[in-house]
Design a protein around this motif. Sequence first.
Motif, PDB file in Angstrom:
ATOM      1  N   LEU A   1       0.773  -1.056  -4.654  1.00  0.00           N
ATOM      2  CA  LEU A   1       0.076   0.013  -5.371  1.00  0.00           C
ATOM      3  C   LEU A   1      -1.169  -0.519  -6.074  1.00  0.00           C
ATOM      4  O   LEU A   1      -2.204   0.148  -6.097  1.00  0.00           O
TER       5      LEU A   1
ATOM      6  N   SER B   1       8.569   2.542   0.073  1.00  0.00           N
ATOM      7  CA  SER B   1       7.154   2.637   0.437  1.00  0.00           C
ATOM      8  C   SER B   1       6.822   3.967   1.094  1.00  0.00           C
ATOM      9  O   SER B   1       5.756   4.533   0.857  1.00  0.00           O
TER      10      SER B   1
ATOM     11  N   ILE C   1       7.176   3.175 -10.554  1.00  0.00           N
ATOM     12  CA  ILE C   1       7.145   3.641  -9.166  1.00  0.00           C
ATOM     13  C   ILE C   1       7.924   4.933  -9.007  1.00  0.00           C
ATOM     14  O   ILE C   1       7.556   5.798  -8.238  1.00  0.00           O
TER      15      ILE C   1
ATOM     16  N   ALA D   1       2.204  -3.433   1.646  1.00  0.00           N
ATOM     17  CA  ALA D   1       3.657  -3.611   1.485  1.00  0.00           C
ATOM     18  C   ALA D   1       4.218  -4.420   2.651  1.00  0.00           C
ATOM     19  O   ALA D   1       5.067  -5.298   2.455  1.00  0.00           O
TER      20      ALA D   1
ATOM     21  N   SER E   1      12.097  -4.744  -3.980  1.00  0.00           N
ATOM     22  CA  SER E   1      11.318  -3.612  -3.485  1.00  0.00           C
ATOM     23  C   SER E   1      10.318  -3.139  -4.537  1.00  0.00           C
ATOM     24  O   SER E   1       9.176  -2.809  -4.210  1.00  0.00           O
TER      25      SER E   1
ATOM     26  N   THR F   1       6.557   6.594  -1.553  1.00  0.00           N
ATOM     27  CA  THR F   1       5.375   6.349  -2.366  1.00  0.00           C
ATOM     28  C   THR F   1       4.103   6.715  -1.610  1.00  0.00           C
ATOM     29  O   THR F   1       3.188   7.310  -2.180  1.00  0.00           O
TER      30      THR F   1
ATOM     31  N   ASN G   1       6.352  -3.064  -3.865  1.00  0.00           N
ATOM     32  CA  ASN G   1       5.669  -1.774  -3.935  1.00  0.00           C
ATOM     33  C   ASN G   1       4.679  -1.713  -5.095  1.00  0.00           C
ATOM     34  O   ASN G   1       3.611  -1.124  -4.956  1.00  0.00           O
TER      35      ASN G   1
ATOM     36  N   SER H   1      15.508   2.507  -1.773  1.00  0.00           N
ATOM     37  CA  SER H   1      15.615   1.083  -1.432  1.00  0.00           C
ATOM     38  C   SER H   1      17.009   0.553  -1.696  1.00  0.00           C
ATOM     39  O   SER H   1      17.575  -0.174  -0.884  1.00  0.00           O
TER      40      SER H   1
ATOM     41  N   PHE I   1      -1.849   0.945   1.203  1.00  0.00           N
ATOM     42  CA  PHE I   1      -0.578   0.703   0.521  1.00  0.00           C
ATOM     43  C   PHE I   1       0.499   0.254   1.508  1.00  0.00           C
ATOM     44  O   PHE I   1       1.197  -0.734   1.276  1.00  0.00           O
TER      45      PHE I   1
ATOM     46  N   ASN J   1       5.691  -8.305   2.208  1.00  0.00           N
ATOM     47  CA  ASN J   1       7.102  -8.519   2.521  1.00  0.00           C
ATOM     48  C   ASN J   1       7.358  -9.895   3.136  1.00  0.00           C
ATOM     49  O   ASN J   1       8.505 -10.314   3.272  1.00  0.00           O
TER      50      ASN J   1
ATOM     51  N   VAL K   1      12.277  -2.414   1.670  1.00  0.00           N
ATOM     52  CA  VAL K   1      10.992  -2.101   1.042  1.00  0.00           C
ATOM     53  C   VAL K   1      10.421  -0.799   1.604  1.00  0.00           C
ATOM     54  O   VAL K   1       9.885   0.031   0.867  1.00  0.00           O
TER      55      VAL K   1
END
Length: 165
Positions: free
Chosen positions: A81, A148, A20, A101, A73, A151, A77, A27, A97, A105, A144
């Motif tokens: 992904l 995220s 990642i 996420a 996290s 990302t 993630n 995080s 995404f 969670n 998270v």
Amino acid sequence: MEIVLIVATIPFIWYFFRKIGTPLFASMAVAAVLEIVNETVFAGVGTFYPEVVLPFPFFKFPVLIVLIAGIYSGIVNFAALKISGSFSGKYLRAAVFMISAAVLNIVSIAVESVGIYSGFWQHRQPSGISTIYFAVYVYYFLIVFAASLFTAFSICRRNPGITAD
């Protein structure tokens, strides 16, 4: 036991950083800030860590909790992904995404329960805040979400370095 768990988490943290990337630092930073806020603002309520071998500098919460937050996290993630990878279009992938996420969670409620039942953290009062599932979800979501967000921006920029392959 805490030192053994810290040593055991290092390979997982390394793996998720390879997959990642550096958003996991965000995080872990958010986890540290949330623990500092919990310890200073909400002292006397919520949960505490009864036996801390390696505390975070100048505070009473363990370094391990920050590392575990990074692993949690990373798992969420990474799974998001994988889910978003089957969609085409960078903005659609980024949206899927983020939604993935947020939905994944929900596992945070189980993570909180495992922490309580294992004795790693305990309630300060007979009925702590961890029994309020919305508060638990939001707490973990902030952790998270920190990774995220980075990302999702990378997906929009088509950064080839962030993949779940």
